[in-house]
Design an enzyme around this catalytic site. Structure first.
Site, PDB file in Angstrom:
ATOM      1  N   CYS A  82       0.554  -0.911   0.175  1.00  0.00           N
ATOM      2  CA  CYS A  82       0.182  -0.007  -0.033  1.00  0.00           C
ATOM      3  C   CYS A  82       1.202   1.590  -0.331  1.00  0.00           C
ATOM      4  O   CYS A  82       0.683   1.933  -0.206  1.00  0.00           O
ATOM      5  CB  CYS A  82      -0.687  -0.081   0.970  1.00  0.00           C
ATOM      6  SG  CYS A  82      -2.008  -1.193   1.168  1.00  0.00           S
ATOM      7  N   ARG A 159      -8.108  -4.076  -3.643  1.00  0.00           N
ATOM      8  CA  ARG A 159      -7.124  -2.688  -4.426  1.00  0.00           C
ATOM      9  C   ARG A 159      -8.115  -2.542  -5.279  1.00  0.00           C
ATOM     10  O   ARG A 159      -7.239  -3.126  -6.270  1.00  0.00           O
ATOM     11  CB  ARG A 159      -5.830  -3.105  -4.561  1.00  0.00           C
ATOM     12  CG  ARG A 159      -5.256  -3.764  -3.374  1.00  0.00           C
ATOM     13  CD  ARG A 159      -3.682  -4.104  -3.960  1.00  0.00           C
ATOM     14  NE  ARG A 159      -2.704  -4.261  -2.892  1.00  0.00           N
ATOM     15  CZ  ARG A 159      -2.449  -3.642  -1.610  1.00  0.00           C
ATOM     16  NH1 ARG A 159      -2.177  -2.821  -2.413  1.00  0.00           N
ATOM     17  NH2 ARG A 159      -1.320  -4.359  -1.138  1.00  0.00           N
TER      18      ARG A 159
HETATM   19  C1  BEZ Z   1       0.247  -4.113   1.675  1.00  0.00           C
HETATM   20  O1  BEZ Z   1       1.823  -4.786   2.020  1.00  0.00           O
HETATM   21  O2  BEZ Z   1       0.083  -3.074   1.399  1.00  0.00           O
HETATM   22  C2  BEZ Z   1      -0.640  -5.706   2.632  1.00  0.00           C
HETATM   23  C3  BEZ Z   1      -0.294  -7.261   2.036  1.00  0.00           C
HETATM   24  C4  BEZ Z   1      -1.366  -7.916   2.679  1.00  0.00           C
HETATM   25  C5  BEZ Z   1      -2.008  -7.486   3.110  1.00  0.00           C
HETATM   26  C6  BEZ Z   1      -2.367  -6.210   3.701  1.00  0.00           C
HETATM   27  C7  BEZ Z   1      -1.379  -4.970   2.903  1.00  0.00           C
END
Ligand code: BEZ
Length: 248
Positions: A82, A159
């Site tokens: 993110c 996403r």
């Molecule tokens: C992330 O790295 O943004 C992420 C990965 C897995 C679940 C939630 C966020």
């Protein structure tokens, strides 16, 4: 209730009881999903909402009049993928501005969490998320936009990216899972493609990018067919596949 009693009495081991309870929980979530979660579709009017954001309250129907909006969700603040994605949006902000487009981010976190994350990223990298990020702690917007996909996660938004035109119509939708980040070049490419298609009444071929030839829509009557056959075009496979150069 009967189902729970059956689990307690007949499931022989604790592990089996837990498995059965998990299945029950999943079933209830899925039933709820069918009833209350919706998936907006291309061509729909973007569902309206009022939300708290890092730039104050926003009501979508009154926001960014005469502009395009890219509304996107991310699973959680202070997570690595993110952080790269949000930084990508912030770093390419000028390109969104040039396409007359406002950005709105979202995650199921409080506004205090958003503020702390925005400040932390700015301190660590110098990148500033200077666009509204919705604090969707009650999951209202996530549910309205099908961002909560319970078989992926019941607590994190996937996403998603919604491309909303100035008439507030949804024109393109992307959904990515939690573990794969989006592609900023592709997000900007399709935004540009949508706007170019609207402006010139043309369609965009495979892998189209700014400067490439565009597709003349297929003929819908004999006169148009003859026009394509006789016309002088940049590329012609046959009357139904004709490309021309855009003269800006
Ligand atoms: C992330 O790295 O943004 C992420 C990965 C897995 C679940 C939630 C966020």
């Amino acid at each position: 209730m009967t189902y729970i009693k059956t689990i307690l009495i007949f499931a022989p081991s604790l592990k089996q009881k837990i498995n059965l309870f998990d299945n029950l929980k999943r079933k209830i979530i899925m039933e709820e999903t069918n009833v209350t979660y919706q998936m907006p579709r291309i061509g729909d009017t973007a569902p309206d909402f009022e939300a708290v954001t890092t730039k104050g309250k926003i009501k979508l129907s009154e926001y960014a009049k005469d502009k395009w909006i890219v509304l996107f969700s991310h699973p959680a603040d202070f997570t690595p993928v993110c952080t790269t994605e949000m930084s990508g949006f912030a770093q390419r902000r000028a390109e969104f501005d040039a396409l007359n487009t406002e950005l709105i981010g979202l995650s199921i976190d409080s506004v205090f969490s958003h503020l702390a994350w925005v400040n932390n990223v700015r301190e660590n990298t110098g990148v500033y998320f200077d666009f509204p990020i919705i604090a969707d702690i009650d999951m209202n917007v996530s549910k309205l936009y099908g961002m909560l996909q319970p078989n992926e996660s019941t607590t994190h938004a996937v996403r998603a990216v919604f491309f909303i035109d100035p008439s507030k119509k949804i024109r393109l939708i992307m959904y990515y899972p939690l573990n794969v980040g989006r592609n900023m070049d592709e997000i900007l490419r399709v935004l540009n493609a949508l706007q170019t298609s609207d402006k010139y009444g043309v369609a965009m071929p495979l892998n189209w990018k700014e400067g490439d030839n565009v597709i003349v829509p297929p003929p819908t009557n004999l006169d148009e067919m003859q026009e394509r056959i006789d016309g002088d075009y940049e590329e012609k496979v046959d009357f139904y596949l004709v490309k021309k150069k855009l003269n800006n």
